[in-house]
Design an enzyme around this catalytic site. Structure first.
Site, PDB file in Angstrom:
ATOM      1  N   ASP A 170       7.915  50.297  30.770  1.00  0.00           N
ATOM      2  CA  ASP A 170       8.120  51.432  29.870  1.00  0.00           C
ATOM      3  C   ASP A 170       8.545  52.605  30.739  1.00  0.00           C
ATOM      4  O   ASP A 170       8.300  52.602  31.955  1.00  0.00           O
ATOM      5  CB  ASP A 170       6.832  51.768  29.115  1.00  0.00           C
ATOM      6  CG  ASP A 170       7.091  52.523  27.819  1.00  0.00           C
ATOM      7  OD1 ASP A 170       7.559  53.682  27.895  1.00  0.00           O
ATOM      8  OD2 ASP A 170       6.832  51.961  26.742  1.00  0.00           O
ATOM      9  N   ASP A 186      13.637  52.593  32.956  1.00  0.00           N
ATOM     10  CA  ASP A 186      14.422  53.208  31.887  1.00  0.00           C
ATOM     11  C   ASP A 186      15.457  52.174  31.451  1.00  0.00           C
ATOM     12  O   ASP A 186      16.372  51.836  32.203  1.00  0.00           O
ATOM     13  CB  ASP A 186      15.093  54.472  32.410  1.00  0.00           C
ATOM     14  CG  ASP A 186      15.947  55.178  31.366  1.00  0.00           C
ATOM     15  OD1 ASP A 186      16.177  54.600  30.278  1.00  0.00           O
ATOM     16  OD2 ASP A 186      16.417  56.292  31.649  1.00  0.00           O
ATOM     17  N   VAL A 187      15.322  51.665  30.224  1.00  0.00           N
ATOM     18  CA  VAL A 187      16.203  50.575  29.784  1.00  0.00           C
ATOM     19  C   VAL A 187      17.647  51.012  29.609  1.00  0.00           C
ATOM     20  O   VAL A 187      18.536  50.172  29.445  1.00  0.00           O
ATOM     21  CB  VAL A 187      15.696  49.919  28.479  1.00  0.00           C
ATOM     22  CG1 VAL A 187      14.342  49.257  28.700  1.00  0.00           C
ATOM     23  CG2 VAL A 187      15.646  50.933  27.332  1.00  0.00           C
ATOM     24  N   ASN A 209      11.610  45.549  23.122  1.00  0.00           N
ATOM     25  CA  ASN A 209      10.963  46.357  22.095  1.00  0.00           C
ATOM     26  C   ASN A 209      11.242  47.853  22.219  1.00  0.00           C
ATOM     27  O   ASN A 209      11.103  48.593  21.253  1.00  0.00           O
ATOM     28  CB  ASN A 209       9.446  46.100  22.170  1.00  0.00           C
ATOM     29  CG  ASN A 209       8.646  47.104  21.372  1.00  0.00           C
ATOM     30  OD1 ASN A 209       8.656  47.100  20.150  1.00  0.00           O
ATOM     31  ND2 ASN A 209       7.944  47.993  22.074  1.00  0.00           N
ATOM     32  N   TYR A 212      19.648  55.408  13.615  1.00  0.00           N
ATOM     33  CA  TYR A 212      18.594  54.427  13.917  1.00  0.00           C
ATOM     34  C   TYR A 212      18.867  53.115  13.192  1.00  0.00           C
ATOM     35  O   TYR A 212      18.826  52.038  13.800  1.00  0.00           O
ATOM     36  CB  TYR A 212      17.242  54.997  13.499  1.00  0.00           C
ATOM     37  CG  TYR A 212      16.082  54.037  13.660  1.00  0.00           C
ATOM     38  CD1 TYR A 212      15.453  53.881  14.888  1.00  0.00           C
ATOM     39  CD2 TYR A 212      15.611  53.310  12.571  1.00  0.00           C
ATOM     40  CE1 TYR A 212      14.392  53.002  15.034  1.00  0.00           C
ATOM     41  CE2 TYR A 212      14.547  52.436  12.708  1.00  0.00           C
ATOM     42  CZ  TYR A 212      13.939  52.281  13.940  1.00  0.00           C
ATOM     43  OH  TYR A 212      12.883  51.416  14.069  1.00  0.00           O
ATOM     44  N   LYS A 238      19.705  49.321  14.831  1.00  0.00           N
ATOM     45  CA  LYS A 238      18.888  48.136  14.567  1.00  0.00           C
ATOM     46  C   LYS A 238      19.714  47.020  13.908  1.00  0.00           C
ATOM     47  O   LYS A 238      19.500  45.835  14.184  1.00  0.00           O
ATOM     48  CB  LYS A 238      17.682  48.508  13.705  1.00  0.00           C
ATOM     49  CG  LYS A 238      16.674  49.403  14.422  1.00  0.00           C
ATOM     50  CD  LYS A 238      16.113  48.737  15.676  1.00  0.00           C
ATOM     51  CE  LYS A 238      14.976  49.520  16.290  1.00  0.00           C
ATOM     52  NZ  LYS A 238      14.348  48.842  17.439  1.00  0.00           N
ATOM     53  N   THR A 265       2.099  52.892  14.543  1.00  0.00           N
ATOM     54  CA  THR A 265       2.482  53.053  15.942  1.00  0.00           C
ATOM     55  C   THR A 265       2.693  54.533  16.257  1.00  0.00           C
ATOM     56  O   THR A 265       2.864  55.355  15.346  1.00  0.00           O
ATOM     57  CB  THR A 265       3.799  52.312  16.242  1.00  0.00           C
ATOM     58  OG1 THR A 265       4.854  52.925  15.487  1.00  0.00           O
ATOM     59  CG2 THR A 265       3.700  50.837  15.886  1.00  0.00           C
TER      60      THR A 265
END
Length: 263
Positions: A41, A67-68, A94, A160, A164, A195
């Site tokens: 993460d 950092d993705v 995720n 967003y 997705k 979450t």
């Protein structure tokens, strides 16, 4: 830890966005089934808390801050995983953000870019490298975390939702390309889940938890991260050996009703 009963002893799982929420629950679930876990993460404190929880429960895990959106970071992440455990059997991509609270024309350009970089490019960068590692070891399983919004959109989350939906399209395409090489690639589509990301969204739009619970799904409650983790582990496991390129909704019947109003 959950009470899942898969035998993942000797296997290694990589979970992005594992500092909390669905990512943390998934990392804990992999560990409870015997897998070594790479917790990653951008949030160091939360990632270390997840790793500590796994070790306290008797599991094996290491935390790698990554950092993705950075190819160099993701390269280093995969290198660390291979150096530590020699393989990546399972990957759960995720990491994501939801930063909008307006209709599309009012979304700031920089906000849209940030959402696209994390939610789509982050999954691409990770999948590309995970697949390469899995090809070298003869196979593996990848589960991408999409959203029910990829299947039914809302008016205040166009970017967003678009990212997705793109993750689902990429999941299917990759499944077509790699299932014959023993890499299954699937996605889950969470509904309204309890979450930190949901808490931030509710704060942004001024929504009360009790109101969201009443319209979230047929059960009138928020989903639990552990319920998503259970679906992710099933898709990862040999119990789902005939499942590939699939988008699995885990949303309490929301898609039957479209209960949450647009706007």
């Amino acid at each position: 830890m959950t009470d899942l009963t898969y035998n993942f002893a000797g296997k290694t799982a990589l979970v992005t966005g594992a500092a909390g929420g669905i990512g943390r629950a998934t990392a804990l679930a992999y560990a409870s089934s015997g897998a070594n876990v790479i917790v990653t993460d951008i949030q160091t404190e939360g990632g270390e808390e997840t790793t500590h929880a796994i070790k306290t429960a008797g599991g094996e895990a290491i935390f790698v801050r990554s950092d993705v959106t950075s190819p160099d970071d993701v390269d280093a992440l995969i290198d660390t995983c291979m150096s530590a455990y020699g393989r990546i059997d399972f990957a759960c991509n995720n990491a994501a953000v939801e930063l909008e609270d307006t209709a599309l024309a009012d979304v700031k350009d920089e906000t849209a870019r940030r959402v696209m970089d994390i939610n789509f490019m982050g999954v691409f960068l990770c999948m590309k490298r995970e697949i390469s590692a899995m090809l070298g070891q003869g196979g593996g399983s990848i589960v991408n975390v999409a959203s029910m919004n990829a299947l039914r959109s809302r008016a205040d989350s166009a970017v967003y939702d678009g990212t997705k939906a793109a993750v689902l399209a990429m999941t299917r395409s990759a499944a077509l390309g790699y299932t014959a090489r023993n890499i299954r690639i699937n996605a889950v589509c969470p509904g309204v889940t309890d979450t930190p990301m949901l808490a931030l969204k509710m704060s942004m739009v001024g929504a009360e938890r009790s109101m969201i619970e009443q319209v979230a799904n047929l059960e009138k409650r928020l989903g639990r991260p552990e319920e998503l983790a259970a679906a992710i582990l099933w898709l990862s496991s040999d119990a789902a050996s005939l499942v590939t390129g699939h988008a699995l909704p885990v949303e309490g019947g929301y898609l039957l009703t479209g209960a949450i109003p647009n706007g």
